[in-house]
Design a protein around this motif. Structure first.
Motif, PDB file in Angstrom:
ATOM      1  N   PHE A   9       0.851  -1.194   0.000  1.00  0.00           N
ATOM      2  CA  PHE A   9       0.000   0.000   0.000  1.00  0.00           C
ATOM      3  C   PHE A   9       0.888   1.247   0.000  1.00  0.00           C
ATOM      4  O   PHE A   9       1.074   1.891   1.027  1.00  0.00           O
ATOM      5  N   PRO A  10       1.473   1.605  -1.135  1.00  0.00           N
ATOM      6  CA  PRO A  10       2.346   2.779  -1.180  1.00  0.00           C
ATOM      7  C   PRO A  10       1.543   4.050  -0.970  1.00  0.00           C
ATOM      8  O   PRO A  10       0.350   4.112  -1.298  1.00  0.00           O
ATOM      9  N   PRO A  11       2.184   5.090  -0.404  1.00  0.00           N
ATOM     10  CA  PRO A  11       1.466   6.353  -0.203  1.00  0.00           C
ATOM     11  C   PRO A  11       1.087   6.994  -1.535  1.00  0.00           C
ATOM     12  O   PRO A  11       1.876   6.994  -2.485  1.00  0.00           O
ATOM     13  N   LEU A  12      -0.129   7.520  -1.592  1.00  0.00           N
ATOM     14  CA  LEU A  12      -0.652   8.112  -2.815  1.00  0.00           C
ATOM     15  C   LEU A  12      -1.049   9.564  -2.572  1.00  0.00           C
ATOM     16  O   LEU A  12      -1.442   9.938  -1.470  1.00  0.00           O
ATOM     17  N   CYS A  13      -0.953  10.365  -3.592  1.00  0.00           N
ATOM     18  CA  CYS A  13      -1.367  11.761  -3.533  1.00  0.00           C
ATOM     19  C   CYS A  13      -2.832  11.844  -3.111  1.00  0.00           C
ATOM     20  O   CYS A  13      -3.683  11.142  -3.659  1.00  0.00           O
ATOM     21  N   ILE A  14      -3.135  12.695  -2.144  1.00  0.00           N
ATOM     22  CA  ILE A  14      -4.507  12.810  -1.656  1.00  0.00           C
ATOM     23  C   ILE A  14      -5.445  13.418  -2.694  1.00  0.00           C
ATOM     24  O   ILE A  14      -6.667  13.343  -2.548  1.00  0.00           O
ATOM     25  N   SER A  15      -4.879  13.987  -3.737  1.00  0.00           N
ATOM     26  CA  SER A  15      -5.718  14.624  -4.744  1.00  0.00           C
ATOM     27  C   SER A  15      -5.911  13.762  -5.988  1.00  0.00           C
ATOM     28  O   SER A  15      -7.034  13.489  -6.391  1.00  0.00           O
ATOM     29  N   CYS A  16      -4.807  13.304  -6.587  1.00  0.00           N
ATOM     30  CA  CYS A  16      -4.920  12.593  -7.861  1.00  0.00           C
ATOM     31  C   CYS A  16      -4.605  11.113  -7.783  1.00  0.00           C
ATOM     32  O   CYS A  16      -4.838  10.375  -8.752  1.00  0.00           O
ATOM     33  N   GLY A  17      -4.034  10.654  -6.655  1.00  0.00           N
ATOM     34  CA  GLY A  17      -3.720   9.239  -6.514  1.00  0.00           C
ATOM     35  C   GLY A  17      -2.365   8.825  -7.036  1.00  0.00           C
ATOM     36  O   GLY A  17      -2.047   7.626  -7.040  1.00  0.00           O
ATOM     37  N   ALA A  18      -1.532   9.770  -7.476  1.00  0.00           N
ATOM     38  CA  ALA A  18      -0.180   9.432  -7.931  1.00  0.00           C
ATOM     39  C   ALA A  18       0.697   9.041  -6.737  1.00  0.00           C
ATOM     40  O   ALA A  18       0.422   9.407  -5.595  1.00  0.00           O
ATOM     41  N   LEU A  19       1.752   8.304  -7.025  1.00  0.00           N
ATOM     42  CA  LEU A  19       2.669   7.896  -5.961  1.00  0.00           C
ATOM     43  C   LEU A  19       3.373   9.119  -5.368  1.00  0.00           C
ATOM     44  O   LEU A  19       3.812  10.012  -6.099  1.00  0.00           O
ATOM     45  N   VAL A  20       3.474   9.134  -4.027  1.00  0.00           N
ATOM     46  CA  VAL A  20       4.199  10.197  -3.320  1.00  0.00           C
ATOM     47  C   VAL A  20       5.098   9.553  -2.277  1.00  0.00           C
ATOM     48  O   VAL A  20       5.054   8.337  -2.062  1.00  0.00           O
ATOM     49  N   GLU A  21       5.915  10.368  -1.613  1.00  0.00           N
ATOM     50  CA  GLU A  21       6.901   9.832  -0.681  1.00  0.00           C
ATOM     51  C   GLU A  21       6.349   9.591   0.711  1.00  0.00           C
ATOM     52  O   GLU A  21       6.910   8.797   1.471  1.00  0.00           O
ATOM     53  N   SER A  22       5.279  10.282   1.102  1.00  0.00           N
ATOM     54  CA  SER A  22       4.746  10.124   2.451  1.00  0.00           C
ATOM     55  C   SER A  22       3.224  10.115   2.425  1.00  0.00           C
ATOM     56  O   SER A  22       2.601  10.573   1.456  1.00  0.00           O
ATOM     57  N   ASP A  23       2.631   9.610   3.486  1.00  0.00           N
ATOM     58  CA  ASP A  23       1.180   9.559   3.585  1.00  0.00           C
ATOM     59  C   ASP A  23       0.583  10.959   3.688  1.00  0.00           C
ATOM     60  O   ASP A  23       1.208  11.888   4.209  1.00  0.00           O
ATOM     61  N   PHE A  24      -0.634  11.116   3.189  1.00  0.00           N
ATOM     62  CA  PHE A  24      -1.402  12.361   3.279  1.00  0.00           C
ATOM     63  C   PHE A  24      -0.642  13.537   2.668  1.00  0.00           C
ATOM     64  O   PHE A  24      -0.618  14.640   3.220  1.00  0.00           O
ATOM     65  N   ALA A  25      -0.034  13.303   1.526  1.00  0.00           N
ATOM     66  CA  ALA A  25       0.745  14.343   0.853  1.00  0.00           C
ATOM     67  C   ALA A  25       0.180  14.607  -0.541  1.00  0.00           C
ATOM     68  O   ALA A  25      -0.637  13.848  -1.062  1.00  0.00           O
ATOM     69  N   LEU A  26       0.628  15.704  -1.118  1.00  0.00           N
ATOM     70  CA  LEU A  26       0.296  16.058  -2.495  1.00  0.00           C
ATOM     71  C   LEU A  26       1.488  15.773  -3.394  1.00  0.00           C
ATOM     72  O   LEU A  26       2.636  15.991  -2.995  1.00  0.00           O
ATOM     73  N   CYS A  27       1.222  15.328  -4.609  1.00  0.00           N
ATOM     74  CA  CYS A  27       2.308  15.179  -5.576  1.00  0.00           C
ATOM     75  C   CYS A  27       2.716  16.562  -6.082  1.00  0.00           C
ATOM     76  O   CYS A  27       2.035  17.564  -5.810  1.00  0.00           O
ATOM     77  N   GLY A  28       3.811  16.622  -6.823  1.00  0.00           N
ATOM     78  CA  GLY A  28       4.314  17.907  -7.294  1.00  0.00           C
ATOM     79  C   GLY A  28       3.307  18.710  -8.102  1.00  0.00           C
ATOM     80  O   GLY A  28       3.057  19.884  -7.795  1.00  0.00           O
TER      81      GLY A  28
END
Length: 238
Positions: A9-28
């Motif tokens: 269960f890798p952390p995903l962007c809270i907005s678009c679902g893209a992979l991110v480095e930490s939980d509850f984060a936004l991608c670039g």
């Protein structure tokens, strides 16, 4: 174990679902499309202002024109683009988990206006609207802000006496008339508010009518002062 879970269960962007480095984060890309408020802001409502941040407090045109019943105010985001999409998902898309990162953004924005012993309280929903929605997004945000700031919170400090029509599409004058007298302090919470600073929390500020009604109710019940904090501010250039 934690590493294995991250693989599954890798952390995903809270907005678009893209992979991110930490939980509850936004991608670039989503971060760039989310307009965080910084720099010089109106000390009463938190809207961004032109100029350099300094030691003097300043107010926007709206707050110079309107007699705000609260003292100071802050907002974390401008209500447009990705911020608007996130807030609509929190309010109407059953995505209560968005309150966790949002409350962290709000707590950082509120740092200059927090005082020791402040009581955090949300703008309430009417019971029928709460029954339909199942949760009050402002209460979730207030709980997270209080936890992050180490302050007490009271989720039912204010009650909504009548089920006011939604404010969307109304002008400023109609918004103020719509909520006039609609909020009051819970009769069993009077002792909590006496001679105490209150931080009222809501998701979005447009005219400030609902927050004004809440602030007036708190002051009438004996609060020493009221400040306001919102996740997003509707700005004129938004």
């Amino acid at each position: 174990m934690q590493s294995a879970l991250r693989l599954i269960f890798p952390p995903l962007c809270i907005s678009c679902g893209a992979l991110v480095e930490s939980d509850f984060a936004l991608c670039g890309p989503c971060w760039r499309d989310t307009h965080f408020i910084s720099g010089l802001v109106c000390d009463s409502c938190g809207t961004p202002l032109p100029g350099e941040e300094g030691s003097e407090t300043v107010q926007c045109d709206d707050c110079l024109t309107l007699a705000r019943p609260w003292g100071r105010g802050r907002a974390a985001l401008l209500y447009k683009d990705n911020a608007r999409r996130l807030i609509l998902s929190l309010k109407h898309g059953d995505r209560a988990e968005l309150a966790r990162p949002a409350a962290g953004w709000m707590a950082r924005a509120a740092a200059p206006i927090l005082v020791p012993g402040m009581l955090v309280a949300p703008i309430p929903l009417h019971r029928w609207r709460l029954l339909h929605r199942r949760y009050n997004q402002a209460a979730l945000l207030a709980k997270g802000v209080a936890r992050a700031a180490g302050l007490d919170q009271c989720p039912d400090l204010l009650l909504r006496a009548r089920n006011t029509p939604i404010q969307d599409g109304k002008g400023a004058e109609a918004r103020f008339a719509n909520v006039a007298g609609a909020l009051h302090v819970h009769p069993g919470r009077g002792a909590l508010i006496k001679a105490r600073h209150v931080l009222l929390v809501d998701d979005v500020m447009t005219s400030g009518a609902t927050l004004a009604a809440g602030a007036e109710a708190c002051l009438a019940a004996g609060a020493r002062g009221v400040s306001v904090l919102v996740l997003a501010r509707v700005a004129k250039d938004a």
